[in-house]
Structure formats: structure tokens, C-alpha cells
Design a protein around this motif. Structure first.
Motif, PDB file in Angstrom:
ATOM      1  N   ILE A  57     -49.732  20.327  64.230  1.00 24.38           N
ATOM      2  CA  ILE A  57     -48.730  20.196  65.285  1.00 24.38           C
ATOM      3  C   ILE A  57     -47.620  21.215  65.071  1.00 24.38           C
ATOM      4  O   ILE A  57     -47.301  21.576  63.941  1.00 24.38           O
ATOM      5  N   ASP A  58     -47.059  21.692  66.170  1.00 21.93           N
ATOM      6  CA  ASP A  58     -45.906  22.598  66.190  1.00 21.93           C
ATOM      7  C   ASP A  58     -46.262  23.994  65.697  1.00 21.93           C
ATOM      8  O   ASP A  58     -46.094  24.323  64.526  1.00 21.93           O
ATOM      9  N   TYR A  59     -46.737  24.808  66.639  1.00 26.60           N
ATOM     10  CA  TYR A  59     -47.156  26.178  66.353  1.00 26.60           C
ATOM     11  C   TYR A  59     -45.993  27.134  66.580  1.00 26.60           C
ATOM     12  O   TYR A  59     -45.962  27.880  67.555  1.00 26.60           O
ATOM     13  N   GLY A  60     -45.017  27.085  65.678  1.00 21.10           N
ATOM     14  CA  GLY A  60     -43.883  28.001  65.769  1.00 21.10           C
ATOM     15  C   GLY A  60     -44.217  29.317  65.096  1.00 21.10           C
ATOM     16  O   GLY A  60     -44.939  30.142  65.650  1.00 21.10           O
ATOM     17  N   PRO A  61     -43.739  29.538  63.875  1.00 22.63           N
ATOM     18  CA  PRO A  61     -43.999  30.820  63.202  1.00 22.63           C
ATOM     19  C   PRO A  61     -45.326  30.854  62.439  1.00 22.63           C
ATOM     20  O   PRO A  61     -45.410  31.424  61.350  1.00 22.63           O
ATOM     21  N   CYS A  62     -46.334  30.244  62.986  1.00 22.28           N
ATOM     22  CA  CYS A  62     -47.646  30.219  62.327  1.00 22.28           C
ATOM     23  C   CYS A  62     -48.340  31.565  62.482  1.00 22.28           C
ATOM     24  O   CYS A  62     -47.960  32.389  63.312  1.00 22.28           O
ATOM     25  N   VAL A 104     -46.597  35.332  53.541  1.00 24.24           N
ATOM     26  CA  VAL A 104     -45.614  34.600  54.351  1.00 24.24           C
ATOM     27  C   VAL A 104     -45.389  35.405  55.625  1.00 24.24           C
ATOM     28  O   VAL A 104     -45.208  36.618  55.565  1.00 24.24           O
ATOM     29  N   PHE A 105     -45.402  34.741  56.766  1.00 28.58           N
ATOM     30  CA  PHE A 105     -45.080  35.407  58.026  1.00 28.58           C
ATOM     31  C   PHE A 105     -43.755  34.919  58.605  1.00 28.58           C
ATOM     32  O   PHE A 105     -43.042  35.676  59.236  1.00 28.58           O
ATOM     33  N   SER A 106     -43.437  33.658  58.420  1.00 32.68           N
ATOM     34  CA  SER A 106     -42.277  33.067  59.074  1.00 32.68           C
ATOM     35  C   SER A 106     -40.985  33.797  58.714  1.00 32.68           C
ATOM     36  O   SER A 106     -40.634  33.945  57.543  1.00 32.68           O
ATOM     37  N   SER A 107     -40.273  34.215  59.730  1.00 35.34           N
ATOM     38  CA  SER A 107     -39.030  34.955  59.519  1.00 35.34           C
ATOM     39  C   SER A 107     -37.948  34.098  58.872  1.00 35.34           C
ATOM     40  O   SER A 107     -37.011  34.632  58.273  1.00 35.34           O
ATOM     41  N   ALA A 152     -43.712  39.638  60.715  1.00 37.38           N
ATOM     42  CA  ALA A 152     -42.942  38.390  60.803  1.00 37.38           C
ATOM     43  C   ALA A 152     -43.202  37.686  62.113  1.00 37.38           C
ATOM     44  O   ALA A 152     -43.380  38.317  63.160  1.00 37.38           O
ATOM     45  N   THR A 153     -43.240  36.352  62.048  1.00 37.24           N
ATOM     46  CA  THR A 153     -43.330  35.522  63.233  1.00 37.24           C
ATOM     47  C   THR A 153     -42.084  34.655  63.310  1.00 37.24           C
ATOM     48  O   THR A 153     -41.395  34.457  62.312  1.00 37.24           O
TER      49      THR A 153
END
Length: 470
Positions: free
Chosen positions: A253-258, A269-272, A465-466
């Protein structure tokens, strides 16, 4: 304008302490981008024109039978507890029992402010809406438990982030939106009656064989162990594994910075917003155990004497690393052709991953090539691969049909970051053809031959980065 959905709303029948009731905020000029007809049929939804669907799934109109609510929850965000979060830009329209007998939520994301918005505008822009639509449907096609995407609409309104962007609304479907944080908010407040009511509700809805809080904990831990293992097996990084993004149903659930890994590195790591690498690829097994420890702590608060169940809860959570390891071994064993891998095979798998990391091999393409007999070309130092492959071939002796096992475990295509960014940029400019192309290709991830979408990014195409979807 009539659109009657066969809602059967059980969560809205709980006391008002669990949510806030309100309607979505109407938008200026909703327009349908896409509608998931196959999922709609499974949900038992009626047929309707694009204009009606746009109105209903943008929040412009409320379907008959809906009882829109914003759900309350708390959560640990990057390890720090926030005592009240909740749906700040989402509304649960209601629940339906599908043609398959499964109860599911239908939720709008980007439907306007709620009492839990925390100074936000409650809206979403087009990029994160399309991103979640594509990735959640890709995860479903990969056989990974996930929320689904039912509809995406534009709103005819702009939203302000760092710049002016087109607004959009996603309609999300889930077996429920109950999160670890849903339990944490009542535990933190000392509301034992509400916590016990929520526990009973969760067991009845998701784990009917559970007989009490510790049975629920055991079932959720098992589901999360399997979920994280299958994430790892396709190179998926959730990016923001906060407890409010951890569904007790065992769905992603919750596809933010995936993101999905391209060239393999265990600590990717991708999440900014993940500056310390808390939610790195290799950290996901450890974090899910940590999240389940928080879930256990919350569940214990409903008991008159929590110490009586503390030892059992501790034992359940401490058993998770072994569960994850076993699930990981099963998933990765299949990726090298082993139908029933043993603990001794873990070293062989890890040796391959170490070799891939040292030589910058692409995660998805290496395992796909392994299944098709041409993995050697994925490595710069082919002799190093040859040495590993000799040991691997020895291990495969006696296996019935390793190629079939591998091909069923290793997708040929994933939603690569650079393709997602290209798709979003095109959509913002009014061109939805790349979005439709990705949806079509990702629906058949194990047998596609779309070489262009299978190709890793060039150095210039890489997306390092995502970002969070808000």
C-alpha cells in the motif's frame, strides 16, 4: 446522473471515533483518463459513460450508497511517532463484496481536504496518480499482494507544489485500508474499548480463524514476511515503510517514492526523503520486523494485564526473521531454478547477488537471462560468472524442469524509473500514449518481448531519486 454501487459498508458502521464523515470536494471539470473495466466487473460495478465515471471517481458526485469517510490513524514516520495522521487527502467511499466473494474498499485519493489534512490542500497532481496506477497494476500482474487501481481522472484544476501542476484523482481498491497505525492511534490514546473493537473487526474481516490479539499478530507477521520476501525477489523498494503505510491485510500500500532496482546493489535507496537509508532495499526485512514490534505493542494495550501476553508477542515477532529468510530462500531459489531450495542453497544465491553487485548487473535482466540461457552477457567479467555457473549447473542436476521454474519466478519487464518519468512528462503535456503502452506491457510481465521497455536506463536516463506522492 445515477450510478448505484452495491456498497456494503462495515467500517462506516463502527463508532465515530474511527473516522470523520464528509463528502469529497467537487472539482472544476473532471475528465476520465482510464477505467479498469476488468476490476470493475469483479467488483460488480455498473456500466456507465465516461462522463458519469469521471464524475463519480473524481469526487464531483457521490455514488448512490456511498458513505464517504476519512479514516483515522497514527504512525511511526522514519522511526518517529506521530500520534495523529489519518486520511489527509483521501476518502473511503465504501466497501463492496465482489463476484469472487472478497470484500474490498473503494477509496478516492486526491479528493480534497479532510480534518486530518494537517494544513495540506487534500489534492493530488497527475504524476503520482499515474505512477500509482501503473505500479500497483504491475504489482498485481506480478502476483504480488497489492492495492489496485480502478480509475484515474483529471480534475480541470491546477495544484501548487514546487510549481503549477495538473490535478488528478486516483480511485484505489484494497481489501481494507487498516494499517498498523490504525491500531497505534487508539493504543496511544489509551482507548482500550476502541482498540478491542478494531481488533475484533480486523480478525473478522481478514483473519477469521484468529481467536484473539496474539493470533492476529501471528497472522499479520506471517503475511508481512511473505510480502517483503516477494518484494525483494523482484527488486522492489517500497521507499517509505512507515507504520501508517503498513497494511495488516498483507497488501502493498502507498506507492509514493517506491522504485525497482536497475543495476543491483543491496543498499539501493531511491526515496528523496530517506536521507539515512532506513528503507533501503536490504533493510526492508529488518524494518518489517520493527513495524510488527510496534503492532505488537499496540495490540497489547487492550489487555488488562499486558504482561501476561508479552512473552508470546515477543516470541511471535522474534520468529519473523526466520520466516522472512525461508520465504526469501523459496523465492530466490526459484529464480535460479530450484523448486525446493534448502538452507545450503542460500550461499549459492548470495554469491550470484554479490557478483551482480560487483559488476553492476541489471537485477531483472540478469535473472531473466538466466532463465533463458544467456546470462553470461550480463556480466563484464564473464569468467567470474562462468565460475559461479559451473557450481550452479552442478546443483541443478536432478531438478525436473529448472527453466520453467525460473521463467515463472523472474519477470521480463518491470516499471523502470526512467520509463515512469517519461510517461509522466508526456501525460503532463497531454500525451497519454506512453501511459497506455506501459499498462499494456506490464500486464504480461513474464512473456513480453518489448525490448525497448526491458532495456535498462543509460547513464543519462537514470533517475536517482523518487519523491513522495503528495
Amino acid at each position: 446522473m445515477s450510478f448505484s454501487v452495491p456498497f456494503d459498508n462495515s467500517y462506516a458502521a463502527l463508532p465515530d471515533a474511527f473516522y470523520a464523515r464528509l463528502d469529497p470536494t467537487p472539482v472544476k471539470a473532471p475528465k476520465l483518463i482510464t477505467f479498469n473495466e476488468t476490476l470493475a466487473q469483479k467488483l460488480g460495478l455498473p456500466e456507465a459513460s465516461d462522463d458519469v465515471l469521471a464524475a463519480m471517481f473524481s469526487g464531483q458526485k457521490v455514488p448512490e450508497g456511498a458513505t464517504p469517510i476519512a479514516q483515522l490513524y497514527a504512525g511511526h514516520q522514519f522511526g518517529t511517532f506521530n500520534p495523529q495522521l489519518g486520511d489527509g487527502r483521501a476518502l473511503l467511499l465504501g466497501e463492496v463484496v465482489g463476484t469472487d466473494g472478497i470484500r474490498r474498499d473503494i477509496q478516492l485519493k486526491g479528493s480534497g481536504p479532510t480534518p486530518y489534512s494537517r494544513m495540506g490542500d487534500g489534492r493530488a497532481w497527475l504524476g503520482p496518480v499515474l505512477r500509482e496506477y501503473v505500479i500497483s497494476e504491475a504489482m498485481h500482474a506480478l502476483g504480488i499482494p497489492t492495492t489496485r487501481a480502478l480509475a484515474a481522472t483529471t480534475t480541470g484544476e491546477d495544484v501548487i507544489r514546487e510549481t503549477v501542476l495538473p490535478g488528478a484523482v486516483l480511485t484505489r481498491v484494497a481489501q481494507s485500508h487498516l494499517r498498523v497505525g490504525t491500531f497505534q492511534v487508539f493504543a496511544h490514546r489509551g482507548q482500550k474499548a476502541e482498540l478491542a473493537r478494531l481488533t475484533d473487526y480486523a480478525m473478522a474481516r481478514h483473519y477469521p480463524d484468529a481467536k484473539g490479539p496474539m493470533d492476529l499478530l501471528r497472522a499479520v507477521c506471517a503475511a508481512q514476511a511473505e510480502l517483503v520476501a516477494v518484494w525483494m525477489s523482484v527488486g522492489f523498494i517500497h521507499g517509505v515503510m512507515n507504520t501508517d503505510n503498513c497494511a495488516i491485510s498483507g497488501e502493498t500500500i502507498d506507492y509514493g517514492p517506491c522504485a525497482f532496482i536497475d543495476d543491483y546493489h543491496a543498499d539501493t535507496v531511491f526515496s528523496s526523503i530517506d536521507q539515512m537509508g532506513r528503507y533501503a532495499y536490504s533493510n526492508q526485512p529488518r524494518i518489517i520486523v520493527w513495524n510488527m514490534a510496534q503492532f505488537a505493542t499496540a495490540l497489547l494495550q487492550q489487555l488488562d494485564d499486558p504482561t501476561t501476553a508479552l512473552d508470546e508477542a515477543t516470541e511471535i515477532v522474534h520468529a519473523m526473521p526466520a520466516q522472512i529468510e525461508a520465504a526469501w530462500l523459496s523465492r530466490f531459489g526459484a529464480k535460479i531454478g530450484l523448486a525446493a531450495p534448502t538452507k545450503d542453497d542460500a550461499a549459492l544465491i548470495q554469491d550470484l547477488l554479490t557478483l551482480m553487485q560487483a559488476q553492476g548487473a541489471d537485477f531483472t535482466n540478469t535473472f531473466d537471462a538466466l532463465a533463458r540461457g544467456d546470462a553470461r552477457d550480463q556480466f563484464l567479467e564473464r569468467e567470474a560468472f562462468d565460475a559461479w555457473a559451473a557450481e550452479w549447473q552442478t546443483r541443478l542436476q536432478g531438478e525436473g524442469d529448472p527453466q520453467t521454474v525460473m521463467q515463472a519466478a523472474s519477470p521480463r519487464i518491470i516499471p523502470r524509473n526512467h520509463r515512469m518519468e517519461e510517461m509522466i512528462a508526456a501525460a503532463v503535456a497531454g500525451d497519454f500514449a506512453p501511459f497506455e503502452r506501459l499498462l499494456t506491457a506490464l500486464a504480461s510481465p513474464f512473456d513480453t518481448d518489448d525490448l525497448d521497455l526491458m532495456r535498462p536506463p543509460t547513464k543519462a536516463q537514470r533517475v536517482p531519486a523518487t519523491f513522495c506522492g503528495t
